[in-house]
Design a protein around this motif. Structure first.
Motif, short mmCIF file in Angstrom:
data_model
loop_
_atom_site.label_atom_id
_atom_site.label_comp_id
_atom_site.label_asym_id
_atom_site.label_seq_id
_atom_site.Cartn_x
_atom_site.Cartn_y
_atom_site.Cartn_z
N GLU A 124 0.93 -1.17 -0.20
CA GLU A 124 -0.64 -0.08 -0.22
C GLU A 124 0.59 1.55 -0.20
OE1 GLU A 124 -3.75 -2.10 1.96
OE2 GLU A 124 -2.30 -1.54 3.64
N TYR A 125 1.83 0.98 0.31
CA TYR A 125 2.81 1.87 1.05
C TYR A 125 3.64 2.64 -0.41
CZ TYR A 125 2.89 2.81 6.00
OH TYR A 125 2.09 2.21 7.04
N TYR A 126 3.94 1.73 -0.99
CA TYR A 126 4.66 1.30 -2.59
C TYR A 126 3.45 2.22 -3.45
CZ TYR A 126 7.61 0.03 -6.50
OH TYR A 126 7.88 0.05 -7.45
N THR A 127 1.99 1.78 -3.29
CA THR A 127 1.83 2.09 -4.20
C THR A 127 0.73 3.78 -4.23
OG1 THR A 127 -0.20 -0.05 -4.48
CG2 THR A 127 -1.43 2.20 -5.26
N ALA A 488 -16.52 -1.71 3.03
CA ALA A 488 -15.12 -1.00 3.59
C ALA A 488 -14.21 -2.06 1.95
CB ALA A 488 -15.01 -1.49 5.30
N ARG A 489 -13.28 -1.63 2.38
CA ARG A 489 -12.13 -2.24 0.58
C ARG A 489 -10.80 -1.55 2.03
NH1 ARG A 489 -14.45 1.27 -4.50
NH2 ARG A 489 -16.18 -0.27 -4.23
N PRO A 490 -10.12 -2.58 1.17
CA PRO A 490 -8.11 -2.11 1.36
C PRO A 490 -7.87 -1.17 1.10
CG PRO A 490 -8.77 -4.89 0.25
CD PRO A 490 -10.21 -4.15 0.36
N ASP A 491 -7.12 -0.27 2.05
CA ASP A 491 -6.20 0.45 1.62
C ASP A 491 -5.38 0.75 0.32
OD1 ASP A 491 -5.94 2.46 4.04
OD2 ASP A 491 -5.82 0.00 4.50
N LEU A 492 -5.14 -0.74 -0.17
CA LEU A 492 -4.67 -0.48 -1.93
C LEU A 492 -5.71 -0.59 -2.72
CD1 LEU A 492 -2.45 -1.37 -3.79
CD2 LEU A 492 -2.67 -4.23 -3.21
N ILE A 494 -8.61 0.87 -2.60
CA ILE A 494 -8.68 2.12 -2.84
C ILE A 494 -7.95 3.14 -3.61
CG2 ILE A 494 -9.23 4.55 -1.48
CD1 ILE A 494 -10.13 2.55 0.73
N PHE A 495 -6.60 3.11 -3.36
CA PHE A 495 -5.33 3.44 -3.77
C PHE A 495 -5.63 3.42 -5.51
CE2 PHE A 495 -3.03 3.91 0.35
CZ PHE A 495 -3.50 5.18 0.47
#
Length: 792
Positions: A124-127, A488-492, A494-495
């Motif tokens: 998620e951070y990398y994205t 609700a969705r995973p942060d990845l 969403i990004f």
């Protein structure tokens, strides 16, 4: 193996156990999630893992219950007519995308900012870094790691040329001296502390040095405890270095072969005699000599550093002096001989290495055009799209730009600055500005989410798949155990959804980022990390499904990972490889590439000296106390998860303030009395805990905000969060806010009716007096009470 299952659930009733690791502190304890009927029903430690060998801490055992809280966010929210109302994902994301495009067209990338967490996954951070730095081209991206471990990264860069912990948790098993600087390990990494306790209880126990103004459990076990005045750490460290050098406890062969800067250090610390340092720090000169003898006589020295240094005056300068002790003693890279500049959050290392905190992805150097071009090639983007014309914008400056109106769109994910940043009245006001479009992505309606224009409901740990890396570079895989609640969705997801709706493209016209799920994101990250210090190319999800986590660098040369860095005396510090050219430790002024090359052409470790300067805000007649904030064992950050776990909440239900017996007598305060703590910025009200903290110092835990409502007395005011009173100031090098150098006054508000403060008795907040009800917790938390016999 430590474990805890929901009431009425037996181990043989668990449908399946799913691999993960802890998400509520930075130790990286490996655990398995118990699933029954599609719900998380408990956890157990993983015995084979190198980090914790099956042990778990209190937050590990009980914190998972927050996943089931009935007040989870389950649908997107948008602000209409001043109120947040539920909507669908298309409506919410279209609003975010429309505002993004409007601002990009009108002002450009500088209008958009991102502020993230230390609790998401690497993928998620990398994205997020790829979207922010690559697709959009904004320089305004940081993580709340700026608040807890930015100084760790800065100190490692200054000394070794690059981020990345030199040491390993296994050094605890070998060290003959362990020094903990501002690190209350017993509460911040409790399982690692049990490893230290094992050594203390076994044959050949190590000696412990503790530097902390509070009577922590570490201090109680220490061979020697130094309690300096807050803000004087650099003076203390210079005094220790003075004595080590004066006694010639220096490995001159190592210094000559592997370092630069030793002569400058000798010259500067010559003035810091124990007597001079004693006057500054309030620590007896003889104790400083004893500490230097302990450090200088060690055969295998392990040092750990955390918030007591990172969040205090001259943070980076002080932390670098810890590195200097190891460099002049030649104690880097061997079993038991190393430094751990610790993290405070479970994935703080990933925030830094992926570039979601403002660093350039993969420990590349923003000031090195070749590094920028290399990352652009990895991403298949034009290098000019990646901002590198000025240093990345740190969190405090992001808030300043938002306050002044140049940042007009701010996306906050998985963090709660309306409680965690200093001077909260200011933070609330700037986040609520009409001209700022605020997007908040979280799992609960936090104090920050209440101010948002759009709220996006996220999945959390156990509800998504990804990897995360702990303090000693151990990578764990956390697999999805259950579905997230509602929509609700995973942060990845969403990004990536945002990127697709924005129609970001690479040089070949392909959708950017080019990955689509956690495993493809991990494979993409491996390409970005290839050849860097944080090399993941030897890892796969299948490899991480083995018995234990794996330490980076893991590549063809190190297929099973790397236990310690720099064992060969070679550092990631050559001018063409280093992550940073460094800064002046006093002013923060960056070194130019030519200056660095002239100073360190061969890429040696860098010994950097720093003079002591008094804090910007010192105690005065009006504000006679030094106020420090910090953690307690039973809570994490702003308590949004741990406050929803019954056992943890019962163990530390409300805010308190600690003061010494002498200060309590002078103020007319008894245990449990209601007191007010005021600074030039605001006030907080709490119950008093009288403990063995050094006189002249007040301590307040920073976890307590307002999400769980206000008492009748608090309605109409906000006076529970420690950051109502902290100062807007930061370290010139790491840009980390200084939560431990505020001046304050204290006054008695009213008697406590004989009831003690709601502070744990099992931690640094243990009272000095007898008759205080003991902290209770666990599944039978409400069934029994015990009474202490005082300190013992």
């Amino acid at each position: 193996m430590d474990s805890h299952l929901a009431e009425g659930v037996e181990p043989d009733q668990v449908d399946r156990w799913v691999r993960s690791a802890t998400i509520l502190h930075s130790n990286g304890d490996a655990l398995d999630i118990a699933v029954r009927d599609g719900r998380i029903v408990g956890v157990r430690g993983r015995e084979a893992d190198r980090v914790n060998h099956g042990r778990l801490g209190p937050k590990d055992l009980y914190g998972w219950q927050a996943n089931h809280s009935p007040d989870r966010l389950t649908r997107p929210l948008v602000r209409r007519d001043g109120e947040l109302v539920e909507t669908d994902w298309d409506t919410a994301m279209d609003l975010v995308v429309r505002r993004s495009r409007e601002l990009l067209d009108e002002q450009g990338a500088s209008a958009l900012g991102f502020y993230t967490s230390g609790q998401l996954f690497l993928e998620e951070y990398y994205t997020l870094a790829a979207i922010g730095h690559g697709a959009i081209g904004t320089n305004h991206m940081d993580g709340n790691t700026r608040l807890c471990t930015a100084t760790a990264a800065a100190a490692l860069k200054e000394s070794f040329g690059c981020d990345g912990q030199p040491g390993s948790y296994t050094d605890v098993d070998h060290a003959d001296v362990i020094a903990l600087y501002g690190h209350n390990m017993a509460e911040t990494q409790s399982v690692l502390w049990t490893r230290v306790l094992d050594r203390l209880a076994g044959p050949n126990p190590p000696k412990l040095l503790c530097v902390d103004p509070r009577p922590t459990p570490v201090a109680r076990e220490a061979t020697l405890h130094l309690a300096p005045l807050p803000g004087t750490n650099v003076a203390l460290m210079n005094g220790l270095l003075h004595e080590i050098i004066r006694r010639d406890m220096v490995d001159h062969d190592y210094v000559d072969a592997h370092t630069v800067g030793y002569d400058e250090l000798v010259e500067l610390v010559a003035e810091y005699t124990p007597e001079r340092v004693a006057d500054v720090c309030g620590v007896p000169a003889e104790r400083i000599r004893e500490a230097a003898e302990l450090l200088g006589g060690a055969e295998r020295l392990l040092s750990t550093v955390l918030q007591g240094f990172y969040q205090s005056h001259q943070a980076t300068a002080a932390s670098v002096q810890v590195n200097n002790i190891h460099l002049i003693r030649g104690m880097i890279g061997g079993p038991g001989a190393g430094v751990l500049q610790m993290n405070g959050q479970p994935t703080a290392e990933n925030t830094r290495e992926c570039g979601a905190d403002g660093d350039l992805t993969g420990f590349r150097n923003w000031s090195n055009d070749a590094h920028v071009a290399d990352l652009a090639a990895v991403w298949n983007l034009d290098p000019m799209r990646i901002p590198h014309y000025t240093p990345p914008t740190h969190a405090m400056q992001i808030m300043r730009y938002a306050e002044k109106g140049s940042i007009r769109f701010l996306w906050i994910s998985a963090t709660n600055p309306a409680v965690s940043l200093p001077e909260l009245a200011r933070i609330r006001a700037l986040l609520a500005q009409e001209g700022l479009f605020l997007v908040v992505q979280d799992i609960f309606m936090t104090e920050t989410a209440e101010l948002a224009d759009v709220v996006l409901p996220a999945a959390t740990w156990g509800e998504k798949t990804g990897t995360f890396t702990n303090t000693d570079r151990t990578v764990h895989l956390s697999e999805k155990a259950v579905d997230p609640p509602g929509e609700a969705r995973p942060d990845l997801d969403i990004f990536l959804d945002y990127a697709r709706r924005m129609d970001f493209r690479d040089r070949d016209g392909r959708p950017f980022p080019q990955w689509h799920d956690p495993e493809s994101a991990f494979e993409a990250w491996k390409r970005a990390s290839a050849g860097q210090l944080c090399d993941y190319t030897g890892m796969t999800y299948d490899k991480l499904r083995g018995g234990s986590g794996v330490q980076w660098p893991c590549n063809a040369d190190n297929p099973d990972g790397t236990e310690r860095l720099y064992a060969d005396g070679r550092f990631w510090a050559s001018p063409d490889r280093c992550e940073s050219y460094g800064r002046d430790l006093v002013t923060g002024a960056p070194l130019e590439p030519a200056e660095y090359k002239a100073m360190n052409p061969d890429g040696r470790a860098i010994i950097k000296a720093a003079e002591y300067l008094p804090p910007h805000e010192e105690p005065s007649e009006e504000y006679p106390f030094a106020l420090i904030t910090g953690r307690t064992l039973y809570h994490f950050h702003t308590r949004t998860k741990t406050g929803r776990a019954p056992q943890l909440q019962k163990a530390a239900p409300e805010v308190w303030v600690e003061l010494s017996p002498d200060d309590a007598r002078e103020a007319g305060v008894s245990e449990g009395d209601h007191v007010e703590v005021a600074s030039p910025r605001g006030v907080i009200r709490a119950r008093a805990r009288i403990n063995a903290i050094r006189s002249g110092v007040l301590f307040v835990p920073f976890h307590y905000g307002y999400w769980d409502g206000l008492t009748d007395e608090e309605v109409g005011r906000r006076d529970r969060a420690a950051n109502e009173v902290t100062v807007t100031d930061w370290d010139p090098v790491s840009k980390q806010p200084l939560f431990k150098t505020s001046a304050a006054r204290l006054r008695l508000v009213g008697p406590g009716g004989g009831a003690p403060a709601p502070a744990p008795t099992t931690t640094a907040s243990r009272p000095v007096g007898a008759g205080t009800t003991e902290t209770v917790g666990g599944p039978d938390a409400a069934s029994e009470e015990h009474v202490t016999g005082g300190a013992r």
